[in-house]
Structure formats: structure tokens, C-alpha cells
Enzyme design. Structure first.
Site, mmCIF file in Angstrom:
data_model
loop_
_atom_site.group_PDB
_atom_site.id
_atom_site.type_symbol
_atom_site.label_atom_id
_atom_site.label_comp_id
_atom_site.label_asym_id
_atom_site.label_seq_id
_atom_site.Cartn_x
_atom_site.Cartn_y
_atom_site.Cartn_z
ATOM 1 N N ASP A 136 5.200 -1.708 -1.140
ATOM 2 C CA ASP A 136 5.253 -3.026 -0.473
ATOM 3 C C ASP A 136 6.010 -4.039 -1.313
ATOM 4 O O ASP A 136 6.531 -5.012 -0.786
ATOM 5 C CB ASP A 136 3.841 -3.625 -0.296
ATOM 6 N N HIS B 269 0.420 -2.009 -1.982
ATOM 7 C CA HIS B 269 0.927 -0.684 -2.356
ATOM 8 C C HIS B 269 2.186 -0.926 -3.205
ATOM 9 O O HIS B 269 2.903 -1.903 -2.964
ATOM 10 C CB HIS B 269 1.419 0.108 -1.155
#
Ligand code: XLS
Ligand code: NI
Ligand code: NI
Length: 434
Positions: free
Chosen positions: A103, A100
Site C-alpha cells: 500500500d 500493507h
């Protein structure tokens, strides 16, 4: 190699008799199963989110892990995190990873800054990938953690959030495309509601349908060849999520004209939350022509949460791969471990061992599934169970109508003779392979 994984060697295949806890006993990437290398069947991906961004919190307590890349709020530590993540991809021999946006870069609050840091870190990834690192299975946008997403992203009552979401997904699709990603995922954790008392269901679904159409339009515009995948989940964090399960997603895709453009990323734990089995979701998606990829993380059956544990149950994994193989295998998709170690599993070794075990159980399940298919017992049972439908009378019936069928029932004095479903015999059969 950074200090973090000091003392942990590259994981090798040592065969079933190995007693080495950091060795593969079943995952042998080059071993040929049903005419294809195991690595190409399984297409393992390490999930950046759970393995490197999640800090060990649960609803009752915060961070338990101590990692050199915490706090995750600047680019210097984002790069350190990337160095260490790519070290682990190498240790495992993982062919893919996925992430993501949140992240991999710090959260800035402004879209422009988020986009710029995402571009910077994904350029850094590109160098590592070019230097022999893994490929990108998928990229995605985290549109559920920051408070701006609390009432949804594309389904938010505030059009400014829809706009922020559109710009965010565009930036993540651009990054995924730049890295040669093979899929782009959308999981709508907050695309749903907490209460119907404040929710205009019709317009939220229309907005979500239009948003997904924009994703597809943009994919074609930039020439992204990967698949667009939606990930079903019935609830958590939202009380109710619109992408409830495979069948619900398919109805949604059809309504918005997307069933030929979008496939599904099916997660074991989400299937269980929806009151299904993993193989039910896989078989349903295959039958509807929308089987894309899998997140192979299991739930704890006692807790009723999406606990995102590494898989460890051979029979469950075997029947899942059986349905995948029957459907022709994973194409652009892969086996992603959207899984996290337990919050007491503090060590680097725990993180590696979790992936080693997960990869190994999948390999074992794949081999069992392939052996079942080669043996053909289930296929034989299936064709014998449905053999009546092979007769010309049965086939013609589907093209006729109630009146003519009734005439035939009377004329031929049709009186069905029930036959055993042979469930226990088939369960015993499967147990021979797992
Ligand atoms: C959460 C989801 C998430 C998706 C990607 O439950 O599984 O991890 O896979 O956003
Ligand atoms: Ni999940
Ligand atoms: Ni997932």
C-alpha cells in the site's frame, strides 16, 4: 493541508441533533463509557489499503478513482499519498492507522528494492507520527497481489517463494516494530488451494505452521511487544483458505503449538462468508482466549462477496461490541475499517464521510452494548438458564462416569422438564437498546 481535502474541516462531535453530514453524532472520544474513554474502547484505525491504495476496480472494470498519487509506481507519489493519508487521519481524529507494504511503496520486483523503499517510506511515516500523527495499529505484508504469490506464500510448492515470503515478512515486522506498531497481522489470501488435484495439503499446512513459528521466534528475538494476529477468511481470492474461520485457526494454532502466542483478527465480512455471524466469531475467539482485534467491514448480503463496505447496521455492531466488552474489551487490538467506498464514490468527501459514518455507528453500537451490560438483563437470563449447573450434584457429575450417572438417574427417577429458551423475549430486550 493538501488541496485534496480542501473545504473539509476537522470532524467534531456535535451530538445527536446535528444535521451536519460531516460531524460525529455519537463518537465523542472523551465520553466515558463503562469507566473508559470511548476512544480507548474503540481504538479506530484507518486502513491504508482500501482508502488510499485501492483504485476502484472490480472483476469487470479497472480504476474509477482519479487521485493525485496515481499511478502508484514511484516514491515521489508514495510520499504524496502519505501526506494526504495523514491529512485524513488528522481530519478524522483517527488514533491509529494500518498498512500493507504494497500500500505504501511501489512494487519493484526485487526483494532488496522493496525492503529499501519500505524502510524509506516508513521513516517518512515516523516523522509524521512524531509530529502528532496517529499510532500504528498493525503492519502486514501483501503476499497475494503480485504474480509470485499466485500459488501461495508460505504454502507455495516452490521453496524460493517461501524464502521470499520469509524475507518479506521479516522486513514488514522490522518496519512495524520501528514504528511502535501494536500488532502484526498475517492474512493468507492465497494460503489455500484452487484444486486438491494439485495440492499436498499435509506439507502445505506443515510449512505454514513452521512459517508462523518463525514469525513468533523473530518477534521475541527483536523484542516486539505487540500481538501476532492471524486473520481468518474461508475463501476469496483462493477457492479454499486454510485459515477458514476462528475455530479452524484455533485448531491450526494448537497443532503447531502457537495458541498462546498468536491471536486472531476477526473481520465481519469474513465471518459472513464462513457462514457465521460476526458475534459468533468474536464470542468463539473470546471463549478460546484468542480474541485480538477486529476489521469492522460488512458484506452486502445479496452479493456473496467480501464487498468490504463501511458498517451501517447498529444492531449488528452493538452485539459485536457486547461480546467484546464481555470479554474485557480490546487490548492491543482495535477497530479497523478494512473497508472501501463504492467505486462510484469518487470524491474526497465520500472517503471522509464513509469513515465518519463508520466511526459513528461503532460508537452508537458501543454505547448500546455498554447500556445492555449495565442493565444486566442478558447476564441475568444466562445465569438463570444455567442455574442448574450451580448445584453440588451437577458439579460432581462432571467428575463422575456413565455408570454412576445412570445409577443416579434410576435412583432419583430423573425426568428432565424442558424450559423455554426465551429467544423472542431476549431479542425484544436487545431491541430496547439499539
Ligand atoms: C482481505 C483482508 C485483508 C486483511 C489484511 O480480505 O481483509 O484486508 O485485513 O491483509
Ligand atoms: Ni477482508
Ligand atoms: Ni481484513
Amino acid at each position: 493541508m493538501k488541496q485534496f481535502f480542501e473545504g473539509i474541516p476537522k470532524i467534531k462531535y456535535e451530538g445527536e441533533d446535528s444535521r451536519n453530514p460531516l460531524a460525529f453524532r455519537h463518537y465523542n472520544p472523551d465520553e466515558v463509557v463503562l469507566g473508559k474513554r470511548m476512544e480507548e474502547h474503540l481504538r479506530f484505525a484507518v486502513a491504508y489499503w482500501h482508502s488510499f491504495a485501492w483504485e476502484g476496480g472490480d472483476p469487470f472494470g479497472g480504476q474509477t478513482f482519479e487521485r493525485p498519487w496515481y499511478p502508484q509506481d514511484n516514491m515521489e507519489r508514495a510520499k504524496l499519498k502519505a501526506d494526504i493519508a495523514f491529512d485524513m487521519f488528522d481530519i478524522l481524529g483517527a488514533p491509529y492507522f494500518c498498512f500493507h507494504d504494497l500500500d505504501v511503496r511501489p512494487e519493484a520486483g526485487s526483494f532488496a528494492e522493496n525492503r529499501d523503499t519500505l524502510n524509506e517510506i516508513t521513516d517518512y511515516f515516523a516523522e509524521k507520527m512524531a509530529a502528532g500523527g496517529p499510532k500504528l495499529l498493525w503492519g502486514t505484508a501483501n503476499m497475494f497481489t503480485h504474480r509470485r504469490w499466485m500459488s501461495g506464500a508460505s504454502t507455495n510448492p516452490d521453496p524460493d517463494v517461501f524464502a521470499f515470503a520469509a524475507a518479506t515478512v521479516k522486513s514488514c515486522m522490522d518496519a512495524t516494530h520501528k514504528l511502535g506498531g501494536e500488532n502484526y497481522v498475517l492474512w493468507g489470501g492465497r494460503e489455500g488451494y484452487e484444486t486438491l488435484l494439485n495440492t499436498d495439503l499435509t506439507s502445505e499446512l506443515d510449512h505454514m505452521g513452521r512459517f508462523l513459528n518463525m514469525v513468533v521466534e523473530y518477534k521475541h528475538k527483536i523484542g516486539f511487544k505487540g500481538a501476532i494476529l492471524v486473520e481468518p477468511k474461508p475463501q476469496e481470492p483462493s477457492k479454499h483458505q486454510y485459515d477458514y474461520d476462528v475455530a479452524t485457526c484455533f485448531g491450526f494454532l494448537q497443532k503447531y503449538g502457537l495458541e498462546k502466542e498468536v491471536q486472531l483478527n476477526i473481520e465481519q465480512g469474513h465471518a459472513i462468508l464462513a457462514g457465521h455471524s460476526f458475534e459468533h466469531e468474536i464470542a468463539t475467539a473470546a471463549s478460546l482466549g484468542v480474541l485480538g482485534s477486529i476489521d469492522m467491514n460488512r458484506n452486502d448480503y445479496q452479493s456473496g462477496w467480501d464487498t468490504d463496505q463501511f458498517p451501517n447496521n447498529t444492531p449488528e455492531v452493538a452485539v459485536a461490541y457486547y461480546h467484546i466488552l464481555k470479554a474485557g474489551g480490546l487490548k492491543t487490538g482495535g477497530t479497523n475499517f478494512d473497508a472501501k467506498v463504492r467505486r462510484q464514490s469518487l470524491d474526497a468527501e465520500d472517503l471522509v464521510a464513509a469513515h465518519v459514518g463508520g466511526m459513528d455507528i461503532c460508537a452508537r453500537g458501543l454505547k448500546a452494548a455498554a447500556a445492555m451490560l449495565e442493565d444486566g438483563g442478558l447476564e441475568e437470563a444466562l445465569s438463570s438458564r444455567y442455574e442448574g449447573w450451580q448445584t453440588p450434584e451437577a458439579k460432581a457429575m462432571l467428575g463422575s462416569d456413565f455408570e454412576s450417572i445412570t445409577k443416579r438417574v434410576l435412583a432419583e427417577e430423573i425426568a428432565p422438564d424442558p424450559r423455554s429458551g426465551r429467544q423472542e423475549i431476549l431479542e425484544n430486550y436487545v431491541n430496547r437498546f439499539v
